[in-house]
Design a protein around this motif. Structure first.
Motif: not given
Length: 443
Positions: A395-396, A400-404, A433-439
């Motif tokens: 819940t916290v 989950a926040t990233l998925k939004r 990000l919710a799926n992966g990272v960006v440099h």
């Protein structure tokens, strides 16, 4: 207590020693009839037994030097007559008899009565040679006191008829066996004296057992013979048979026929006189020897008390007693040790390692099972708690926040960029990000 001297204070050993000497010196020899019980014959060869009657008992010892002369095997329940001296077994303080001779009750009792009467009459002088009346050299009439149907009478008559047919004979018939015989014999002697018709009397019968001849060992017969005014020839039994009447009579004939020869006249009357003198000599020697035997017996008894063998006998009896006590102690000790061993074996069985191992194994199995059960319960509880925590965390969770559609930007050293003022141109940034990272690089 202060008035007592050391001589008045006895030790137990001294007391027992004094009592033993008192019994042995004062009482002397006793005759005793009783029933044998508790008979034992240890390897030492001595005999130990108890003599009892219906109301009392006494302990006895018969040492092997004496019991070798006993011609029968004593057994419990036998009635016996014993000749013994009183004594005391000092180590235990037991009053006892030291047996010198033993006989079955029947024969022994008669023999005892014979010896007692013999000693009594000898002490009164009835056997003394000075009391003997001389036989008439040429009897005018002979009296015969015996059974009218017995073989002795016919033997006497045959001899008299052969040697001196003219010699008158008077027969005084009487019983010569049984309870009434003694009275009848005494009455016949009295009758012959009152009638005073004979010069000499022949009193006798044929041979037989001690019981058969017992009437001639009767005190009444003996005293009647001694009181007779007519000389009496005793002709009882065979030559080996000896009665009290023989000792009291004025002459003893070895057989009834020999008595007839003594009173009959023939060409051999000188031989008869010689025979009479020889018989007197024999009687004198017999009485002398009897007196000497009594003296020897008395001196032997006194010597026995001082003889080392007497001390050895006492020590031997004590050795037998100690041996018996040792055997009993060993039996009791072995029995107690066996009981202790049995108790120890029982305890060992109760504390056996195999039993304890079985108990521990059972306990370990139960504990293992309990541990598995506890682990299952713990895992189940933990899973449940983990599931609840995961739900709460979900819940916290930042993910989950990233998925939004949200993201998180950080510097190279992990500092979260929550303000544009925190970056400058050329900084390298990492956006998660919710799926992966960006440099990215700041321009």
């Amino acid at each position: 207590m202060s008035s007592l001297t050391n001589q008045n204070i006895f030790t137990v050993s001294r007391l027992n020693s004094e009592v033993r000497l008192l019994l042995e010196n004062e009482m002397g020899i006793v005759w005793l009839i009783g029933e044998i019980s508790n008979f034992s014959a240890p390897v030492s060869g001595h005999w130990y037994l108890t003599l009892k009657d219906s109301r009392a008992q006494v302990k006895c010892a018969m040492f092997r030097g004496n019991n070798r002369r006993v011609n029968f095997k004593p057994q419990n329940g036998n009635q016996v007559l014993v000749k013994a001296r009183l004594s005391l077994y000092e180590p235990r303080g037991d009053y006892q008899l030291i047996i010198e001779s033993m006989q079955p009750e029947g024969d022994g009792r008669l023999q005892q009565q014979f010896e007692e009467l013999k000693m009594k009459l000898a002490g009164e002088g009835l056997f003394a040679q000075t009391a003997k009346k001389p036989l008439p050299e040429h009897p005018k009439r002979v009296g015969i006191i015996t059974s009218k149907t017995g073989a002795a009478l016919f033997d006497i008559l045959d001899v008299l008829k052969r040697r001196d047919p003219s010699l008158p004979v008077v027969i005084y018939p009487t019983m010569v066996q049984g309870e009434e015989a003694a009275i009848q014999i005494a009455q016949a002697i009295g009758c012959a004296n009152s009638r005073n018709e004979c010069d000499v009397l022949i009193v006798g019968r044929g041979g037989g057992s001690l019981e058969d001849l017992w009437c001639f060992n009767n005190e009444i017969v003996a005293r009647t013979i001694a009181a007779s005014q007519i000389p009496i020839i005793s002709a009882v039994g065979h030559e080996v048979d000896v009665t009290i009447a023989d000792f009291v009579a004025d002459m003893r004939a070895p057989t009834p026929s020999a008595a007839a020869e003594l009173v009959s006249r023939d060409n051999s009357h000188k031989t008869q006189a010689l025979t009479g003198m020889i018989q007197k000599l024999h009687n004198g020697m017999r009485h002398y020897l009897a007196h000497q035997n009594a003296l020897i017996t008395r001196l032997s008894h006194q010597l026995d008390k001082q003889h080392p063998n007497y001390q050895l006998q006492r020590q031997s009896q004590r050795l037998d007693d100690l041996d018996n006590r040792l055997r009993q102690s060993m039996v009791r000790y072995i029995a107690s040790r066996q009981q202790a061993i049995s108790r120890a074996e029982h305890k060992i069985q109760l504390s056996s390692p195999s039993k304890k191992l079985a108990e521990q194994k059972l306990h370990l199995t139960n504990s293992h099972q309990k541990l598995l059960d506890a682990m299952d319960r713990k895992l189940l509880t933990t899973r449940h708690q983990l599931s609840l925590a995961a739900e709460k965390l979900e819940t916290v969770s930042p993910l989950a926040t990233l998925k939004r559609g949200y993201s998180i930007t950080q510097t190279q050293d992990g500092q979260v960029i929550d303000n544009a003022d925190k970056v400058k141109t050329g900084d390298q940034l990492i956006t998660r990000l919710a799926n992966g990272v960006v440099h990215s690089t700041v321009n």
